[in-house]
Enzyme design. Sequence first.
Site, short mmCIF file in Angstrom:
data_model
loop_
_atom_site.label_atom_id
_atom_site.label_comp_id
_atom_site.label_asym_id
_atom_site.label_seq_id
_atom_site.Cartn_x
_atom_site.Cartn_y
_atom_site.Cartn_z
N VAL A 139 0.84 -1.20 0.00
CA VAL A 139 0.00 0.00 0.00
C VAL A 139 0.87 1.25 0.00
O VAL A 139 1.89 1.30 0.70
CB VAL A 139 -0.89 0.03 1.27
CG1 VAL A 139 -1.72 1.29 1.33
CG2 VAL A 139 -1.76 -1.19 1.37
N CYS A 140 0.45 2.27 -0.76
CA CYS A 140 1.04 3.60 -0.68
C CYS A 140 -0.09 4.62 -0.88
O CYS A 140 -1.27 4.27 -0.74
CB CYS A 140 2.17 3.79 -1.68
SG CYS A 140 1.62 3.90 -3.40
N ARG A 141 0.24 5.84 -1.21
CA ARG A 141 -0.81 6.85 -1.36
C ARG A 141 -1.70 6.59 -2.57
O ARG A 141 -2.92 6.59 -2.47
CB ARG A 141 -0.18 8.25 -1.47
CG ARG A 141 -1.21 9.39 -1.42
CD ARG A 141 -0.55 10.74 -1.56
NE ARG A 141 -0.14 11.01 -2.92
CZ ARG A 141 -0.94 11.49 -3.87
NH1 ARG A 141 -2.19 11.78 -3.61
NH2 ARG A 141 -0.47 11.70 -5.09
#
Length: 103
Positions: free
Chosen positions: A65-67
Amino acid sequence: MSSIPEINPDELQKCLDENTNLTIIDVREDEEVAQGVIPTAKHIPLGNIPEAVSNLDPDKEYVMVCRSGRRSMNASEYLKGNGFEHVKNLEGGMLSWNGELVF
């Protein structure tokens, strides 16, 4: 095009609700994580992934997960290139996540 499968936020929420045995790894930077993370997520900034690989089990299932999904896709590809077969990327990243956050 990447060969990494993506999981959408609804599918990930279902996995969390069912206590599916997966590990979420949030690769955002410290200041981004301070705004909230998905419950149970481990924070490993993208730049630390290469050194963290030795502490991860290649037989486990991971959701990165990231932005927005771009950095986590890079992390997913790195893991896959290092023998991790069960890696997915959160489609749309935290921008798409409407579920619970922990701080």
